[in-house]
Design a protein around this motif. Structure first.
Motif, short mmCIF file in Angstrom:
data_model
loop_
_atom_site.label_atom_id
_atom_site.label_comp_id
_atom_site.label_asym_id
_atom_site.label_seq_id
_atom_site.Cartn_x
_atom_site.Cartn_y
_atom_site.Cartn_z
N GLY A 115 54.73 11.03 -58.84
CA GLY A 115 55.62 10.26 -58.00
C GLY A 115 55.43 8.76 -58.11
N TRP A 116 54.20 8.32 -58.41
CA TRP A 116 53.95 6.89 -58.48
C TRP A 116 54.37 6.27 -59.81
CZ3 TRP A 116 50.91 6.60 -62.67
CH2 TRP A 116 50.04 7.65 -62.95
N ALA A 117 54.82 7.08 -60.76
CA ALA A 117 55.19 6.54 -62.07
C ALA A 117 56.38 5.59 -61.99
CB ALA A 117 55.49 7.69 -63.04
N LEU A 118 57.35 5.91 -61.14
CA LEU A 118 58.54 5.06 -61.03
C LEU A 118 58.20 3.66 -60.52
CD1 LEU A 118 61.54 4.43 -61.08
CD2 LEU A 118 61.76 5.61 -58.87
N PRO A 119 57.52 3.51 -59.36
CA PRO A 119 57.18 2.15 -58.94
C PRO A 119 56.28 1.43 -59.93
CG PRO A 119 56.13 3.78 -57.51
CD PRO A 119 57.14 4.50 -58.33
N LEU A 120 55.40 2.16 -60.60
CA LEU A 120 54.55 1.52 -61.61
C LEU A 120 55.40 1.02 -62.78
CD1 LEU A 120 51.70 0.82 -62.64
CD2 LEU A 120 51.66 3.07 -63.75
N GLY A 121 56.29 1.87 -63.29
CA GLY A 121 57.12 1.46 -64.41
C GLY A 121 58.03 0.31 -64.07
N ALA A 122 58.67 0.36 -62.88
CA ALA A 122 59.55 -0.72 -62.47
C ALA A 122 58.77 -2.02 -62.24
CB ALA A 122 60.30 -0.32 -61.19
N GLY A 123 57.60 -1.91 -61.61
CA GLY A 123 56.79 -3.10 -61.36
C GLY A 123 56.32 -3.75 -62.64
N LEU A 124 55.89 -2.94 -63.61
CA LEU A 124 55.41 -3.51 -64.87
C LEU A 124 56.57 -4.09 -65.70
CD1 LEU A 124 52.66 -0.95 -65.91
CD2 LEU A 124 52.36 -3.28 -65.06
N LEU A 125 57.75 -3.49 -65.60
CA LEU A 125 58.91 -4.08 -66.28
C LEU A 125 59.24 -5.43 -65.66
CD1 LEU A 125 61.19 -3.77 -68.38
CD2 LEU A 125 62.58 -2.74 -66.58
N ALA A 126 59.23 -5.50 -64.33
CA ALA A 126 59.47 -6.78 -63.66
C ALA A 126 58.41 -7.81 -64.05
CB ALA A 126 59.48 -6.57 -62.15
N ALA A 127 57.15 -7.38 -64.15
CA ALA A 127 56.08 -8.30 -64.55
C ALA A 127 56.31 -8.81 -65.97
CB ALA A 127 54.73 -7.58 -64.44
N ALA A 128 56.77 -7.93 -66.87
CA ALA A 128 57.06 -8.36 -68.24
C ALA A 128 58.17 -9.41 -68.25
CB ALA A 128 57.47 -7.15 -69.08
N CYS A 129 59.21 -9.20 -67.44
CA CYS A 129 60.30 -10.17 -67.37
C CYS A 129 59.82 -11.51 -66.84
CB CYS A 129 61.43 -9.64 -66.48
SG CYS A 129 62.27 -8.19 -67.14
N LEU A 130 59.02 -11.47 -65.78
CA LEU A 130 58.50 -12.72 -65.21
C LEU A 130 57.58 -13.44 -66.19
CD1 LEU A 130 57.79 -11.58 -61.54
CD2 LEU A 130 59.65 -13.04 -62.35
N THR A 131 56.79 -12.67 -66.92
CA THR A 131 55.91 -13.27 -67.92
C THR A 131 56.71 -14.01 -68.99
OG1 THR A 131 54.22 -11.57 -67.57
CG2 THR A 131 54.16 -12.77 -69.68
N ILE A 132 57.79 -13.37 -69.45
CA ILE A 132 58.62 -14.00 -70.49
C ILE A 132 59.30 -15.25 -69.94
CG2 ILE A 132 60.69 -13.66 -71.89
CD1 ILE A 132 59.84 -10.70 -72.14
N VAL A 133 59.86 -15.16 -68.73
CA VAL A 133 60.53 -16.32 -68.12
C VAL A 133 59.53 -17.46 -67.94
CG1 VAL A 133 61.64 -17.17 -66.02
CG2 VAL A 133 62.33 -14.98 -66.99
N ALA A 134 58.34 -17.15 -67.44
CA ALA A 134 57.33 -18.19 -67.23
C ALA A 134 56.91 -18.82 -68.56
CB ALA A 134 56.12 -17.61 -66.52
N SER A 135 56.72 -18.01 -69.59
CA SER A 135 56.31 -18.54 -70.90
C SER A 135 57.38 -19.45 -71.46
CB SER A 135 56.05 -17.38 -71.87
OG SER A 135 54.94 -16.63 -71.44
N LEU A 136 58.66 -19.07 -71.33
CA LEU A 136 59.74 -19.91 -71.82
C LEU A 136 59.84 -21.21 -71.02
CD1 LEU A 136 62.44 -17.16 -72.43
CD2 LEU A 136 61.19 -18.43 -74.18
#
Length: 409
Positions: A119-140
């Motif tokens: 059950g915790w896979a969905l919030p983990l996957g969504a949270g890590l995808l959001a973190a990847a997006c924020l990392t890319i935006v911050a790096s740019l």
């Protein structure tokens, strides 16, 4: 090996973590998704063996007996048959060794993971995808300063592959969140993915975002039968127009459009498409052999072309998956590839409304990117598609029983 439900649960949990890590690891290493997806697939396979023992094999083989599975095997079989007329027999292994293991891993993952995610896979996957997006935006925003600190390669295009992976994953994960009642989180995830894509220089990801959004709207707002026909038309045109793409763009694309697309090398892309299209006309039925795009300037079909056209064939691939299938596998390969795509679309038609629209959105995004971007057999793209399909199927397996009638209509 320890077997039983407890061991299987631990292996499934580890596989879920690996699946959730696809996007953030890609943000750090932009060709890593085949490895991550491969690890996830192995963990789920080991879990299935621990739980089912010998019956695990039947779980994997069963889908291959379906029309879609048989069509996929026929397509792969034609790829192997085409090696018999390949002018460079040693080249195919280099290409197939990247594509085939990733395809097998993605297939195992999409088959085994959806019904076995904790059950915790969905919030983990969504949270890590959001973190990847924020990392890319911050790096740019920081002009890639984090990459300098980490000693990585510093170039704006280094995020193109991670963002194309984000493009594939965002829709299925957001739909999964919405089905669980987390609509605000789903909207925030889509907004974060869109921000990262639009902030980047990836024209392919932007095009995929627009096309995916459009096809999602088609699937959500129009009658299901109309949406299916439109999706089938998109697929049919992608395959049918690929050999003449370059000629069409050469005639219809105004000079002003080329000026606005200077960063995308639009003139060179049109010339490449024209050259590969001309080579297709020299070997239209069976193509020049699987994996030959890397040395296409030297295949027999290229020898009848003008020298300037042969020079454009040396780029390694035509930046159009459908055109590459035509050039390497001919009409037979294009028909088999189209059959696989149409059967996958038919399978998606049975999904409830939100997931059906999400599947069409994924289709639209993928077709748009495949028409303008990378080579057909690259492992990172195959891995991203496999992960996206896994999340989509997981949402279908886990949708709540109280889903409203009009969601399923």
């Amino acid at each position: 090996m320890i077997v039983g439900p407890a061991a299987a649960a631990r292996l499934y949990a580890s596989g879920a973590v690996a699946l959730a890590l696809v996007a953030p690891v890609m943000a750090l290493a932009n060709r890593s998704s085949p490895l991550v997806v491969g690890i996830a697939a192995l963990l789920f396979l080991a879990g299935a063996v621990a739980e089912y023992r010998g019956r695990a094999v039947s779980l994997l083989i069963a889908p291959l007996r379906s029309p879609l599975g048989l069509a996929a095997l026929a397509f792969l079989g034609w790829c192997l048959v085409s090696l018999s007329w390949s002018p460079f027999p040693a080249l195919w292994w280099r290409v197939l060794s990247e594509f085939l293991p990733t395809l097998i891993a993605a297939s195992i993952l999409a088959r085994l993971a959806p019904a076995r995610l904790p059950g915790w896979a969905l919030p983990l996957g969504a949270g890590l995808l959001a973190a990847a997006c924020l990392t890319i935006v911050a790096s740019l925003a920081l002009d890639l300063a984090p990459q300098v600190w980490l000693g990585q390669r510093v170039a704006l295009f280094m995020f193109n592959r991670p963002l194309l992976t984000v493009l594939l994953l965002a829709g299925p994960l957001a739909a999964f969140l919405a089905l669980r009642g987390h609509r605000l989180a789903a909207g925030a995830l889509l907004a974060g993915a869109a921000l990262a894509i639009l902030r980047s220089i990836s024209g392919a990801a932007t095009l995929g975002l627009i096309a995916g959004g459009g096809m999602f709207a088609v699937g959500r707002l129009l009658p299901r039968s109309v949406a299916l026909w439109l999706a089938a038309l998109v697929l049919g045109l992608a395959f049918a127009l690929a050999p003449v793409e370059g000629d069409i763009l050469h005639r219809l694309m105004p000079e002003a459009a080329h000026e606005r697309l200077t960063q995308s090398s639009s003139r060179a892309r049109v010339a490449i498409a024209q050259s590969f299209g001309a080579a297709v006309a020299q070997a239209p039925w069976i193509g020049s052999g699987y994996g030959m795009a890397l040395r296409f300037a030297e295949v027999p079909a290229a020898q009848a072309l003008e020298p300037e056209m042969r020079a454009m064939l040396a780029v390694g691939h035509p930046h159009n998956t459908f055109l590459q299938i035509w050039s390497e596998l001919g009409l037979v390969g294009a028909l088999l590839g189209a059959l696989v795509a149409f059967l996958a679309l038919r399978a998606a038609s049975a999904l409830p409304r939100l997931l059906f629209a999400t599947a069409l959105g994924l289709l639209g995004a993928a077709v748009a990117v495949m028409f303008v971007e990378h080579g057909a057999w690259q492992g990172w793209w195959t891995a991203g598609l496999g992960a996206a399909i896994t999340w989509l199927r997981a949402a279908a397996c886990a949708r709540p029983p109280y889903e409203s009638a009009h969601e399923s209509a």
